[in-house]
Design a protein around this motif. Structure first.
Motif, PDB file in Angstrom:
ATOM      1  N   VAL A  38       0.847  -1.207   0.000  1.00 40.15           N
ATOM      2  CA  VAL A  38       0.000   0.000   0.000  1.00 40.15           C
ATOM      3  C   VAL A  38       0.876   1.249   0.000  1.00 40.15           C
ATOM      4  N   LEU A  39       1.919   1.251   0.820  1.00 37.97           N
ATOM      5  CA  LEU A  39       2.819   2.408   0.856  1.00 37.97           C
ATOM      6  C   LEU A  39       3.551   2.591  -0.466  1.00 37.97           C
ATOM      7  N   LEU A  40       3.969   1.492  -1.098  1.00 38.35           N
ATOM      8  CA  LEU A  40       4.638   1.601  -2.396  1.00 38.35           C
ATOM      9  C   LEU A  40       3.667   2.063  -3.480  1.00 38.35           C
ATOM     10  N   ALA A  41       2.420   1.622  -3.391  1.00 34.89           N
ATOM     11  CA  ALA A  41       1.427   2.024  -4.390  1.00 34.89           C
ATOM     12  C   ALA A  41       1.068   3.496  -4.288  1.00 34.89           C
ATOM     13  N   THR A  42       1.151   4.057  -3.089  1.00 38.42           N
ATOM     14  CA  THR A  42       0.775   5.461  -2.915  1.00 38.42           C
ATOM     15  C   THR A  42       1.972   6.413  -3.004  1.00 38.42           C
ATOM     16  N   ALA A  43       3.172   5.872  -3.131  1.00 41.95           N
ATOM     17  CA  ALA A  43       4.369   6.715  -3.212  1.00 41.95           C
ATOM     18  C   ALA A  43       4.492   7.344  -4.598  1.00 41.95           C
ATOM     19  N   THR A  99       7.026   0.642  -7.202  1.00 40.58           N
ATOM     20  CA  THR A  99       6.195   1.846  -7.259  1.00 40.58           C
ATOM     21  C   THR A  99       5.891   2.230  -8.700  1.00 40.58           C
ATOM     22  N   ALA A 100       6.894   2.171  -9.566  1.00 41.92           N
ATOM     23  CA  ALA A 100       6.672   2.481 -10.982  1.00 41.92           C
ATOM     24  C   ALA A 100       5.695   1.493 -11.608  1.00 41.92           C
ATOM     25  N   LEU A 101       5.765   0.240 -11.212  1.00 39.94           N
ATOM     26  CA  LEU A 101       4.803  -0.751 -11.717  1.00 39.94           C
ATOM     27  C   LEU A 101       3.380  -0.399 -11.310  1.00 39.94           C
ATOM     28  N   PHE A 102       3.200   0.003 -10.053  1.00 41.65           N
ATOM     29  CA  PHE A 102       1.867   0.381  -9.593  1.00 41.65           C
ATOM     30  C   PHE A 102       1.333   1.592 -10.351  1.00 41.65           C
ATOM     31  N   HIS A 103       2.234   2.433 -10.827  1.00 40.98           N
ATOM     32  CA  HIS A 103       1.821   3.612 -11.594  1.00 40.98           C
ATOM     33  C   HIS A 103       1.756   3.329 -13.087  1.00 40.98           C
ATOM     34  N   GLY A 104       1.982   2.070 -13.480  1.00 37.15           N
ATOM     35  CA  GLY A 104       1.827   1.655 -14.876  1.00 37.15           C
ATOM     36  C   GLY A 104       3.011   1.918 -15.770  1.00 37.15           C
ATOM     37  N   ILE A 107       9.376  -6.731 -11.105  1.00 42.76           N
ATOM     38  CA  ILE A 107       8.204  -7.507 -11.520  1.00 42.76           C
ATOM     39  C   ILE A 107       8.157  -8.854 -10.795  1.00 42.76           C
ATOM     40  N   PRO A 108       9.257  -9.638 -10.802  1.00 42.09           N
ATOM     41  CA  PRO A 108       9.206 -10.901 -10.051  1.00 42.09           C
ATOM     42  C   PRO A 108       8.988 -10.697  -8.547  1.00 42.09           C
ATOM     43  N   ALA A 109       9.556  -9.635  -7.981  1.00 41.58           N
ATOM     44  CA  ALA A 109       9.381  -9.374  -6.551  1.00 41.58           C
ATOM     45  C   ALA A 109       7.915  -9.093  -6.236  1.00 41.58           C
ATOM     46  N   LEU A 110       7.251  -8.307  -7.071  1.00 41.72           N
ATOM     47  CA  LEU A 110       5.840  -8.007  -6.857  1.00 41.72           C
ATOM     48  C   LEU A 110       4.998  -9.272  -6.964  1.00 41.72           C
ATOM     49  N   LEU A 111       5.327 -10.127  -7.919  1.00 45.09           N
ATOM     50  CA  LEU A 111       4.604 -11.391  -8.050  1.00 45.09           C
ATOM     51  C   LEU A 111       4.824 -12.290  -6.837  1.00 45.09           C
ATOM     52  N   LEU A 112       6.062 -12.356  -6.345  1.00 42.56           N
ATOM     53  CA  LEU A 112       6.360 -13.172  -5.166  1.00 42.56           C
ATOM     54  C   LEU A 112       5.654 -12.646  -3.912  1.00 42.56           C
ATOM     55  N   ILE A 113       5.668 -11.339  -3.734  1.00 41.93           N
ATOM     56  CA  ILE A 113       4.993 -10.752  -2.571  1.00 41.93           C
ATOM     57  C   ILE A 113       3.490 -10.970  -2.670  1.00 41.93           C
TER      58      ILE A 113
END
Length: 98
Positions: A19-24, A54-59, A72-78
């Motif tokens: 959530v914090l990374l998505a809103t940064a 964060t850049a991924l969350f912003h597209g 990308i792999p880290a986000l998938l793993l998390i």
């Protein structure tokens, strides 16, 4: 007291982190928790991973890959770990109620 021991700390940590990374703001400089960066060492194998997610969350996939290739792999793993922990918690809650 029983609930405190079974509180899903890891699940809350991962969800809060995403959530914090998505809103940064990916274009803003921020404080780093990296001990190597704080010591003045300019290269660290993990630096840029949070900015990449964060850049991924912003597209912005190109900026994400430029920051760190493992974003990308880290986000998938998390995401998978959050799924596992949620499933485990729901199974435990369902078993306690019935």
């Amino acid at each position: 007291m029983k609930y405190i021991r079974s509180f899903p700390v890891e699940l809350v940590f991962w969800v809060l982190a995403l959530v914090l990374l998505a809103t940064a703001n990916p274009h803003e400089h921020h404080f780093s928790l990296c001990p190597l960066a704080n010591l003045g060492i300019t290269w660290c194998p993990g630096c840029g991973l949070g900015r990449s997610i964060t850049a991924l969350f912003h597209g912005d996939v190109n900026a994400s890959l430029a920051q760190h290739w493992f974003g990308i792999p880290a986000l998938l793993l998390i995401g998978y770990r959050i799924y596992q922990l949620s499933k485990q918690l729901l199974k435990k809650e369902f078993k306690l109620k019935y």
